[in-house]
Design a protein around this motif. Structure first.
Motif, mmCIF file in Angstrom:
data_model
loop_
_atom_site.group_PDB
_atom_site.id
_atom_site.type_symbol
_atom_site.label_atom_id
_atom_site.label_comp_id
_atom_site.label_asym_id
_atom_site.label_seq_id
_atom_site.Cartn_x
_atom_site.Cartn_y
_atom_site.Cartn_z
ATOM 1 N N GLU A 161 -25.343 -74.745 -8.441
ATOM 2 C CA GLU A 161 -24.365 -74.916 -7.366
ATOM 3 C C GLU A 161 -22.958 -74.658 -7.870
ATOM 4 O O GLU A 161 -22.147 -74.029 -7.193
ATOM 5 C CB GLU A 161 -24.437 -76.334 -6.792
ATOM 6 C CG GLU A 161 -25.496 -76.537 -5.764
ATOM 7 C CD GLU A 161 -25.408 -77.921 -5.154
ATOM 8 O OE1 GLU A 161 -24.477 -78.169 -4.353
ATOM 9 O OE2 GLU A 161 -26.260 -78.754 -5.507
ATOM 10 N N PHE A 162 -22.663 -75.164 -9.062
ATOM 11 C CA PHE A 162 -21.344 -74.957 -9.657
ATOM 12 C C PHE A 162 -21.100 -73.466 -9.906
ATOM 13 O O PHE A 162 -20.015 -72.950 -9.624
ATOM 14 C CB PHE A 162 -21.212 -75.749 -10.960
ATOM 15 C CG PHE A 162 -19.861 -75.590 -11.617
ATOM 16 C CD1 PHE A 162 -18.730 -76.145 -11.044
ATOM 17 C CD2 PHE A 162 -19.741 -74.876 -12.794
ATOM 18 C CE1 PHE A 162 -17.492 -76.001 -11.631
ATOM 19 C CE2 PHE A 162 -18.501 -74.722 -13.394
ATOM 20 C CZ PHE A 162 -17.379 -75.286 -12.808
ATOM 21 N N LYS A 163 -22.109 -72.758 -10.413
ATOM 22 C CA LYS A 163 -21.980 -71.322 -10.651
ATOM 23 C C LYS A 163 -21.708 -70.571 -9.353
ATOM 24 O O LYS A 163 -20.861 -69.689 -9.297
ATOM 25 C CB LYS A 163 -23.246 -70.770 -11.306
ATOM 26 C CG LYS A 163 -23.395 -71.109 -12.768
ATOM 27 C CD LYS A 163 -24.690 -70.517 -13.303
ATOM 28 C CE LYS A 163 -24.948 -70.927 -14.729
ATOM 29 N NZ LYS A 163 -26.246 -70.407 -15.226
ATOM 30 N N SER A 164 -22.427 -70.918 -8.296
ATOM 31 C CA SER A 164 -22.212 -70.232 -7.021
ATOM 32 C C SER A 164 -20.842 -70.576 -6.427
ATOM 33 O O SER A 164 -20.207 -69.733 -5.813
ATOM 34 C CB SER A 164 -23.324 -70.556 -6.029
ATOM 35 O OG SER A 164 -23.281 -71.917 -5.656
ATOM 36 N N PHE A 165 -20.387 -71.800 -6.662
ATOM 37 C CA PHE A 165 -19.053 -72.195 -6.193
ATOM 38 C C PHE A 165 -17.977 -71.381 -6.902
ATOM 39 O O PHE A 165 -17.059 -70.858 -6.281
ATOM 40 C CB PHE A 165 -18.840 -73.691 -6.436
ATOM 41 C CG PHE A 165 -17.443 -74.158 -6.162
ATOM 42 C CD1 PHE A 165 -16.981 -74.306 -4.870
ATOM 43 C CD2 PHE A 165 -16.580 -74.443 -7.211
ATOM 44 C CE1 PHE A 165 -15.690 -74.736 -4.623
ATOM 45 C CE2 PHE A 165 -15.293 -74.872 -6.981
ATOM 46 C CZ PHE A 165 -14.847 -75.009 -5.677
ATOM 47 N N ILE A 166 -18.094 -71.263 -8.214
ATOM 48 C CA ILE A 166 -17.102 -70.524 -8.993
ATOM 49 C C ILE A 166 -17.163 -69.039 -8.678
ATOM 50 O O ILE A 166 -16.148 -68.350 -8.692
ATOM 51 C CB ILE A 166 -17.320 -70.775 -10.511
ATOM 52 C CG1 ILE A 166 -17.011 -72.226 -10.855
ATOM 53 C CG2 ILE A 166 -16.474 -69.847 -11.355
ATOM 54 C CD1 ILE A 166 -15.583 -72.640 -10.589
ATOM 55 N N ALA A 167 -18.339 -68.530 -8.388
ATOM 56 C CA ALA A 167 -18.509 -67.098 -8.145
ATOM 57 C C ALA A 167 -17.977 -66.659 -6.780
ATOM 58 O O ALA A 167 -17.830 -65.469 -6.540
ATOM 59 C CB ALA A 167 -19.976 -66.722 -8.274
ATOM 60 N N ARG A 168 -17.704 -67.577 -5.904
ATOM 61 C CA ARG A 168 -17.167 -67.220 -4.592
ATOM 62 C C ARG A 168 -15.834 -66.518 -4.761
ATOM 63 O O ARG A 168 -15.029 -66.847 -5.619
ATOM 64 C CB ARG A 168 -16.960 -68.454 -3.726
ATOM 65 C CG ARG A 168 -18.222 -69.042 -3.221
ATOM 66 C CD ARG A 168 -17.917 -70.171 -2.266
ATOM 67 N NE ARG A 168 -19.124 -70.921 -2.001
ATOM 68 C CZ ARG A 168 -19.137 -72.164 -1.612
ATOM 69 N NH1 ARG A 168 -18.014 -72.833 -1.463
ATOM 70 N NH2 ARG A 168 -20.264 -72.773 -1.376
ATOM 71 N N GLY A 169 -15.585 -65.589 -3.896
ATOM 72 C CA GLY A 169 -14.349 -64.806 -3.975
ATOM 73 C C GLY A 169 -13.098 -65.623 -3.754
ATOM 74 O O GLY A 169 -12.092 -65.428 -4.432
ATOM 75 N N ASN A 170 -13.150 -66.592 -2.822
ATOM 76 C CA ASN A 170 -11.932 -67.339 -2.519
ATOM 77 C C ASN A 170 -11.504 -68.237 -3.676
ATOM 78 O O ASN A 170 -10.328 -68.492 -3.864
ATOM 79 C CB ASN A 170 -12.072 -68.136 -1.219
ATOM 80 C CG ASN A 170 -13.284 -69.036 -1.209
ATOM 81 O OD1 ASN A 170 -14.068 -69.068 -2.145
ATOM 82 N ND2 ASN A 170 -13.430 -69.774 -0.123
#
Length: 143
Positions: A4-13
């Motif tokens: 979840e943390f990886k996907s949060f950081i990977a978001r463009g915004n």
């Protein structure tokens, strides 16, 4: 949780925000230099060569120094000159940001107008033209 943390950081915004913070910090340094090295000396010349950074009112009888740095070592001071510098810094920064936002909004309006005029000038696709003709024929037969 790690995924979840990886996907949060990977978001463009999130990345855009990080870039904005870094650029904002660098921009703040540029504005500080502009205020301290260019604007304030000019303002000082206009007001008789005074240096705003050393304007202060001693709040203690122990303060006898003429410079703010030395006065702070002796006791409490009301450093209004430094405050004036920060206020001028803020006004310049706010003005620059206002001009940037105004420029971006003007560009967006021009792009919107151009897109609308392009959309009006372009003929509709062939299937839409065919459906329009069918509609018009049906209207003519029913009338």
């Amino acid at each position: 949780m790690l995924n979840e943390f990886k996907s949060f950081i990977a978001r463009g915004n999130v990345m855009d925000l990080a870039v904005g913070v870094i650029i904002g910090g660098a921009f703040g340094l540029i504005v500080n230099s502009l205020v301290n090295d260019i604007v304030m000396p000019l303002v000082g010349v206009v007001f008789g060569g005074f240096d705003f950074s050393n304007y202060f009112i001693p709040l203690s009888a122990n303060v006898t120094a003429q410079s703010l740095v030395e006065a702070r070592k002796q006791g409490a001071v009301f450093a209004y000159g430094n405050f004036l510098t920060v206020v001028i810094n803020f006004v310049i920064l706010a003005w620059i940001i206002f001009l940037m936002v105004k420029g971006v909004n003007t560009m967006r309006k021009q792009l919107d107008r151009q897109e609308k005029s392009d959309a009006k000038a372009a003929p509709p696709p062939a299937d839409v033209q065919l459906l329009t003709e069918i509609r018009d024929l049906l209207k003519a037969k029913s009338a």
